[in-house]
Design an enzyme around this catalytic site. Structure first.
Site, PDB file in Angstrom:
ATOM      1  N   ASP A  45     -19.261  21.033 -24.840  1.00 25.19           N
ATOM      2  CA  ASP A  45     -20.398  20.435 -24.148  1.00 25.19           C
ATOM      3  C   ASP A  45     -20.262  20.704 -22.671  1.00 25.19           C
ATOM      4  O   ASP A  45     -19.174  20.604 -22.121  1.00 25.19           O
ATOM      5  CB  ASP A  45     -20.409  18.919 -24.387  1.00 25.19           C
ATOM      6  CG  ASP A  45     -21.171  18.580 -25.648  1.00 25.19           C
ATOM      7  OD1 ASP A  45     -22.108  19.337 -25.982  1.00 25.19           O
ATOM      8  OD2 ASP A  45     -20.830  17.582 -26.295  1.00 25.19           O
ATOM      9  N   ASP A  49     -30.543   4.882  -3.541  1.00 29.44           N
ATOM     10  CA  ASP A  49     -30.480   5.616  -4.813  1.00 29.44           C
ATOM     11  C   ASP A  49     -29.060   5.517  -5.359  1.00 29.44           C
ATOM     12  O   ASP A  49     -28.132   6.121  -4.824  1.00 29.44           O
ATOM     13  CB  ASP A  49     -30.858   7.081  -4.543  1.00 29.44           C
ATOM     14  CG  ASP A  49     -30.968   7.877  -5.825  1.00 29.44           C
ATOM     15  OD1 ASP A  49     -30.542   7.360  -6.887  1.00 29.44           O
ATOM     16  OD2 ASP A  49     -31.470   9.005  -5.764  1.00 29.44           O
ATOM     17  N   GLU A  81     -26.278  11.482  -8.233  1.00 30.79           N
ATOM     18  CA  GLU A  81     -26.902  12.522  -7.414  1.00 30.79           C
ATOM     19  C   GLU A  81     -27.247  11.964  -6.039  1.00 30.79           C
ATOM     20  O   GLU A  81     -26.959  12.575  -5.012  1.00 30.79           O
ATOM     21  CB  GLU A  81     -28.171  13.056  -8.082  1.00 30.79           C
ATOM     22  CG  GLU A  81     -27.945  13.940  -9.295  1.00 30.79           C
ATOM     23  CD  GLU A  81     -27.745  13.156 -10.586  1.00 30.79           C
ATOM     24  OE1 GLU A  81     -27.779  11.898 -10.532  1.00 30.79           O
ATOM     25  OE2 GLU A  81     -27.543  13.782 -11.645  1.00 30.79           O
ATOM     26  N   ALA A  90     -42.038   6.618 -13.121  1.00 34.21           N
ATOM     27  CA  ALA A  90     -42.566   7.709 -13.933  1.00 34.21           C
ATOM     28  C   ALA A  90     -43.925   8.163 -13.411  1.00 34.21           C
ATOM     29  O   ALA A  90     -44.318   9.312 -13.604  1.00 34.21           O
ATOM     30  CB  ALA A  90     -42.685   7.279 -15.388  1.00 34.21           C
ATOM     31  N   ARG A 119     -43.048   9.799  -9.597  1.00 33.57           N
ATOM     32  CA  ARG A 119     -42.022  10.815  -9.813  1.00 33.57           C
ATOM     33  C   ARG A 119     -41.380  11.256  -8.498  1.00 33.57           C
ATOM     34  O   ARG A 119     -41.030  12.405  -8.305  1.00 33.57           O
ATOM     35  CB  ARG A 119     -42.588  12.001 -10.586  1.00 33.57           C
ATOM     36  CG  ARG A 119     -43.058  11.561 -11.962  1.00 33.57           C
ATOM     37  CD  ARG A 119     -43.532  12.700 -12.817  1.00 33.57           C
ATOM     38  NE  ARG A 119     -42.537  13.717 -13.006  1.00 33.57           N
ATOM     39  CZ  ARG A 119     -42.808  15.027 -13.055  1.00 33.57           C
ATOM     40  NH1 ARG A 119     -44.056  15.439 -12.944  1.00 33.57           N
ATOM     41  NH2 ARG A 119     -41.860  15.903 -13.233  1.00 33.57           N
TER      42      ARG A 119
END
Lengths: 682, 579
Positions: free
Chosen positions: A307, A344, A348, A379, A382
């Site tokens: 993986d 955030d 990332e 959503a 975005r």
């Protein structure tokens, strides 16, 4: 784990217990030695009464050393089992009979009846709360709890178990630390994970693997051949005595001694220990093999399916570059990017903050800075970002952001498009940053390939193993990472069906495939793969489908497992070669001695210059016994494995174990003979 | 050792290796059913034979059917040859009016020729009619060789095919081996032999007047000599090409009518080695990697050449016991030097050593000198070559499939040492393969040592030993080694044409051939079912010099370890006692 001395003590005791002929008969080579020991002991008793063919002291010494040979072999096996037994004991301690809170229906508030854990059957449902020990293996159907699984994994940091997803499997014997779980039982008593593990580490269920069986057959054949060689020597010797009119026929004691020296006792004696030790090396790396075959198959693996995430790359993407466009300064972009990412909490996002700090020593104003409104990713929009002092900073995926910039009435700089394209082509993920609707530039997020992994793959390639990266990424990104990591091939946008097809394809081509997995959707592929390692954190179906379980849940371990499998086979091969090449020297020691009275001319073959016929034969027997003891560490540790091609491995091992095996007994037997003479024992 | 002697051995090896490729490539074409330059003449014959016997070329057999076909065909051969010897007195082409051969000798000879052994307890010119020689011996010389080649080809198919059960059609392989390979070569060799003066006629034995009358054992005056003749050349060619070895005359290839000149001697040595050597190339060609074939041939050639020089050196050094008598044993222009006892002057020491090694390394067993008269160490060489299991070239077909069993064992141990389940040509070596391979290396020492041990303590066995002591032991060991390996050469010095040795030896020959053929086919049957593992860097290369060395070591160790104690009590102690 028990202290070392206790393991030795138990092994010592077990080496005598294993003298039981019913046990010995499983190992034809050593069984022959045991019969020889009994025979020479009887001859010794006969000689004590004055009816022997030889000096009783000589027969007695041979008998004694033959017994030692058997005991040394048993000791090696017992020692190899020792560690496993010690671990089994501690596992057993974890498996206590508890009162389970059996539920009448699969809901928390259903009626509870207290039932002994040994009465729980597959499909029953029970409740566990903080402080309870899980009574049986199962699957969580409701609730979230932190569980201490150290009894199984040895790792004391608690893990989260919850209904659904990939963390729903729980193991009997582990401890609930907080909250509660409703669990459906998946294993009947005695069939649980812990029980299977105990059986495996104890070696109780250890079955001989195909290679081991094949080697055993070969060793048995050698044993039969040497049996014929030694039996026929008696008539040959009788003929020689009659024809030559001198000397006496070779004695039974000498024939038994010759037989034991010639049959491959070194490998025959150490063979069980090698297998157990291989399993034990896995256990010490916290991998439980649910079948011995899997360990051996691991050595044969041609294709590794790995993986991407967690094995080849660090778990998450990281920011590596800021690309400012137009007349925007890079620092300016970094600052905007950092501000937009302060809230955030994704890896990332954090990496963007860190990169800005590293590159420009920017310290994002603390979260509590006045007037900052953080815009979360949704959503619908975005994109995410921050509003403060009338400034709006946004970041997001290129398509969304370009639309946003355009809708703000600004031109999208061509440089921006170019940067986005370049990053995507290199396998990275571009994030566009805009301030007040104006494009500032692009953040380059990148999968970080683990340090040293490329070298590892290069080693694997030298070993003849092909690495295939499995990823959900698009082919472009996948290709870039595959190139960077140095894997041989990749499967992009992998679905469970695609994985299964890939494995079947390789297998049809005659290859053996190994893979790791943890999710339920991995289960079919795991079941199809030849070596399937499930993560202990994985779901119950994944663990059921696999033939090995990694308690550390570390996907990179597959590579180590392959090495252990190879080591196991190599150790067997090396010791077989050693054992057989030893015979040459033993012939030179015993043949002239055995026929010394009939054909004194054969003394010319006594190239070692051994003192007397008796000392020569005894030295060979003693060497034969001691070499087993001397090689126990090697059998338990395994022949060191280096990732080089087959040709070089063969050359090195032939040199060490073939040529070494030819020379070592000449030296060893000579030294023992000199000691026997010095001690006036012969 | 002389320069010219060494040169002869080197020349032989060079010519042998040079012929391996063209002949091997031709045989690969024959077995793969491809076009050959002999099709024009032979295809119609082949088709006719298939029509005659109702054979369908495309009907392939699994290993069991193939084995049954081999066994039935051989059983028919034994019965036919036994009957022929028993009734030859009533049949034509019997100018010397020989009567029936004794039952035990007939059994031994039938077993001997059908198993490609050609051990001869009898003397051809005083026992067998021309019809028996031609219809019995010569026919078996062809078909027993062809049977060995057919089994080899079936075995190779086991390695090249995968996920299958079928190994080919025995009748087709048998026909092609005989028709396309053995027959043309036999005609060629016969013609060369006849051109050099070898005997080929059907006339009665000739009587010649002696130039100088002599006396026989009873003191009676003898003035004439009976000279045996017959269809020798045609039988001699195939006896070498098919690694059979059974001489037309008792003196075998030492007889001037079998091998009149040094040239025929050279041609015969070459004939007995060339098919076995070329089959290695055929093997490489058929498995699609000629390196594999060259590697096996290299191992064989290295062993063969080494032992040729050991034998040559032992014989050229002569007898150390002669030194005290002041006998000059150094070679010079007027003295061949060394040990010339039992050797033909027209062949000399080097050629005799070359022949003795080649005839035992291949399972031919023809002789051009008396092995019994060799120095103990010189006699050790032919004995040891056979004890290696007839795998150094060996019998046509049987030598290579025997060697492939050693390869499997070598691959198994070496494969473990590189950390993978051992595989050969992509086929995994698993318990069943090792079981069969173990059986194959087990049977031979079991037969040879067991029967030798029985013979040296049994009164009937001891009665035939005329040279008591270590040399007598060597003779018995040699007799069973030769029969137990389907070689057929005799050391001599042993009265072997007795009920005891005929029956025991006959059994040894049958065991050696068929107990080995059946497990070999079973092995092929198991290999053919397997899938093929593709090659990678982790695959053990089975063509490297290292592997060749390892293969030689395995052959030597498995061979030497079994027989070292017995050899120590025979040739080794004999040589040591000479000092």
């Amino acid at each position: 784990m028990k202290p070392q001395s206790q393991i030795y003590q138990r092994a010592l005791f077990d080496s005598f217990r294993k003298l039981d002929p019913r046990w010995m008969a499983r190992n034809p080579v050593m069984f022959v030695v045991e019969i020889g020991s009994v025979l020479t002991t009887l001859l010794f008793i006969q000689a004590l009464f004055g009816a022997g063919q030889e000096n009783p002291a000589f027969i007695g010494a041979i008998a004694l050393w033959l017994w030692f040979t058997v005991l040394f072999a048993n000791f090696s096996e017992a020692l190899a089992e020792g560690r496993g037994k010690a671990q089994a004991d501690s596992l057993r301690a974890a498996r206590q009979d508890t009162q389970a809170k059996k539920l009448a229906a699969p809901t928390r508030d259903a009626k509870i009846s207290l039932t002994p854990s040994s009465d729980l059957r597959q499909g029953d449902v029970y409740l566990v709360e903080a402080g309870d020990v899980l009574p049986a293996d199962g699957e969580v159907i409701a609730g979230v709890a932190s569980v201490n699984e150290s009894a199984v994994t040895g790792e004391s940091a608690p893990v989260i178990r919850e209904a659904g997803g990939d963390r729903s499997a729980v193991t009997g014997g582990t401890l609930i630390l907080s909250d509660w779980l409703v669990v459906r039982v998946t294993a009947n008593p005695g069939e649980g994970f812990l029980e299977r593990m105990i059986a495996m580490v104890e070696g109780a269920k250890r079955q001989k693997t195909p290679n081991e069986i094949a080697l055993n057959i070969l060793l048995a054949a050698f044993t039969i051949i040497f049996l014929i060689v030694c039996i026929t020597l008696l008539p040959f010797s009788i003929y020689a005595v009659n024809a030559n009119g001198a000397g006496t026929p070779v004695t039974i004691t000498v024939l038994v001694a010759l037989l034991v020296c010639l049959i491959p006792t070194t490998i025959g004696g150490l063979l069980p220990a090698i297998g157990i030790a291989g399993m034990d090396r896995l256990i010490r790396r916290n991998v439980i093999a649910l079948s011995g075959r899997a360990v051996e198959a691991a050595g044969d693996v041609d294709v590794l399916l790995l993986d991407k995430t967690g094995t080849i790359t660090l778990g998450n993407r990281q920011a590596v570059e800021f690309i400012a466009v137009g007349n925007v300064q890079e620092r300016e972009l970094a600052q905007a990017a950092q501000l937009s990412s302060l809230a955030d909490e994704t890896p990332e996002g954090r990496s963007i903050v860190v990169l800005a700090k590293e590159k420009y020593n920017l310290r994002g104003r603390d979260g509590g800075a006045e007037g900052m409104t953080f815009i979360e990713f949704t959503a619908q929009t975005r994109m995410s970002g921050v509003d403060f002092n009338g400034t709006a900073i946004r970041k997001g995926a290129p398509d969304t952001m370009i639309q946003y910039i355009a809708s703000s009435g600004n031109n999208v700089p061509t440089e921006l498009n170019a940067a986005v394209e370049r990053i995507a082509k290199n396998g990275g993920t571009p994030l566009v940053v805009a301030q007040d609707g104006k494009g500032l530039g692009v953040i380059h997020l990148k999968d970080i390939v683990k340090g040293g992994i490329k070298d590892r793959f290069a080693h694997l390639r030298k070993m003849g193993i092909k690495t295939v990266m499995i990823t959900g990424d698009n082919p472009l990104t996948a290709a870039a990472i595959a190139a960077e990591a140095g894997v041989d091939d990749f499967l992009a946008q992998a679905t469970p069906e695609a994985k299964l097809t890939l494995i079947r394809g390789y297998q049809t081509g005659g290859r053996l495939v190994a893979m790791t997995g943890d999710g339920t959707n991995d289960a079919p592929a795991l079941a199809q793969a030849d070596v399937a390692v499930a993560m202990n954190t994985g779901t119950q179906p994944a663990r059921e489908a696999a033939n090995m379980i990694d308690l550390d849940s570390n996907p990179t371990k597959l590579i180590e497992i392959v090495e252990i499998g190879k080591q196991l086979l190599m150790t067997r091969g090396a010791l077989t070669t050693f054992s057989i090449s030893n015979d040459v020297a033993k012939y030179f020691a015993i043949i002239p001695a055995a026929f010394a009275t009939t054909y004194p001319a054969l003394q010319a073959l006594n190239i070692l210059g051994l003192a007397t016929p008796a000392s020569a034969i005894l030295s060979a027997v003693i060497f034969n016994a001691l070499v087993i003891i001397a090689l126990i560490p090697l059998a338990l540790r395994g022949v060191p494995y280096r990732a080089v091609g087959a040709a070089q491995l063969l050359r090195d091992n032939l040199l060490i174990y073939g040529v070494g095996g030819l020379i070592a007994p000449f030296i060893g037997i000579k030294i023992i003979d000199m000691l026997l003479v010095a001690l006036r024992l012969a | 050792m002389t320069f010219i002697g060494i040169l002869q051995i080197v020349l032989f090896v060079v010519v042998l290796v040079a012929l391996a490729k063209p002949l091997g490539a031709y045989m690969a074409r024959v077995y793969q059913g491809e076009k050959t330059f002999l099709d024009v003449a032979l295809k119609p014959v082949e088709k006719f034979l298939y029509r005659l016997f109702g054979t369908r070329e495309t009907d392939e057999m699994d290993w069991k059917t193939y084995a049954v076909a081999v066994l039935l065909f051989s059983a028919a051969g034994v019965v036919f040859l036994y009957a022929l010897q028993r009734v030859q007195g009533f049949l034509p082409l019997n100018p010397q009016a020989f009567g029936a051969v004794s039952p035990d000798s007939s059994f031994n000879t039938a077993a001997s020729f059908v198993t490609n052994t050609n051990w001869q307890g009898y003397a051809g010119e005083t026992t067998m009619s021309y019809l028996t020689q031609m219809l019995g011996m010569t026919v078996q010389n062809f078909v027993s060789a062809a049977t060995g080649m057919a089994i080899l080809i079936a075995f190779i198919r086991g390695l090249t095919r995968h996920n299958s059960k079928l190994l080919g059609n025995f009748w087709v392989d048998l026909t092609r081996s005989t028709l396309y390979i053995l027959l043309p070569l036999a005609i060629l060799v016969s013609l060369v032999n006849i051109s050099q003066g070898a005997m080929q006629n059907l006339t009665a034995y000739q009587t010649a007047n002696l130039l100088q009358p002599t006396t026989d054992a009873n003191g009676a005056v003898v003035t004439t000599q009976t000279i045996a003749v017959g269809p020798a050349a045609s039988q001699v060619a195939i006896k070498h090409l098919g690694t059979n070895g059974g001489g037309f005359f008792n003196a075998n290839a030492a007889h001037p009518f079998e091998s009149p000149t040094p040239l025929t001697d050279f041609v015969l040595i070459l004939a007995e080695s060339v098919i076995a050597a070329a089959l290695c190339y055929t093997f490489g060609k058929m498995v699609g990697d000629t390196r594999q074939g060259w590697a096996i041939l290299a191992a064989m050639i290295i062993l063969l050449t080494t032992f040729m020089f050991v034998a040559y050196a032992a014989e050229a050094n002569g007898n150390p016991a002669f030194a005290q008598f002041g006998i000059d044993q150094t070679a010079s222009d007027v003295n061949p030097g060394g040990n010339m006892e039992g050797k033909e002057v027209r062949f000399g020491i080097a050629r005799s050593a070359l022949f003795a090694t080649a005839t035992t390394a291949t399972s031919t067993g023809a002789v051009n000198s008396m092995h019994d008269s060799y120095m103990p160490l010189g006699g050790f060489v032919p004995l040891f070559m056979m004890q290696l299991g007839e795998v150094v070239l060996g019998g046509v077909g049987s030598g290579l499939y025997g060697m492939l069993v050693f390869v499997i064992i070598a691959v198994f141990i070496a494969g473990l040492m590189v950390g993978r389940t051992p595989e050969y040509l992509g086929k995994k070596i698993e318990p069943f393969e090792i079981k069969m391979a173990a059986l194959l290396i087990l049977i031979m020492p079991l037969t040879v040592l067991g029967m030798t041990a029985f013979a040296v303590v049994h009164p009937d066995g001891l009665k035939s030993i005329f040279n008591p002591g270590a040399h007598g032991f060597s003779e018995v060991l040699y007799a069973f080694t030769s029969q137990g390996n389907n070689n057929g050469s005799a050391f001599g010095g042993l009265g072997a044409n007795t009920f005891f040795y005929n029956i025991l030896g006959g059994i040894a020959m049958l065991i050696s051939r068929f107990w080995l053929a059946v497990p070999t086919l079973a092995l092929a049957g198991s290999l053919v079912k397997k899938k093929k593992v593709p090659e990678s860097a982790g695959t053990l290369p089975t063509y490297s010099p290292l592997f060749i060395g390892w293969l030689i070591a395995v052959v030597l160790i498995v061979g030497a370890l079994n027989f070292l104690p017995a050899l120590a009590l025979g040739p080794v102690v004999e040589q040591l006692m000479m000092k």
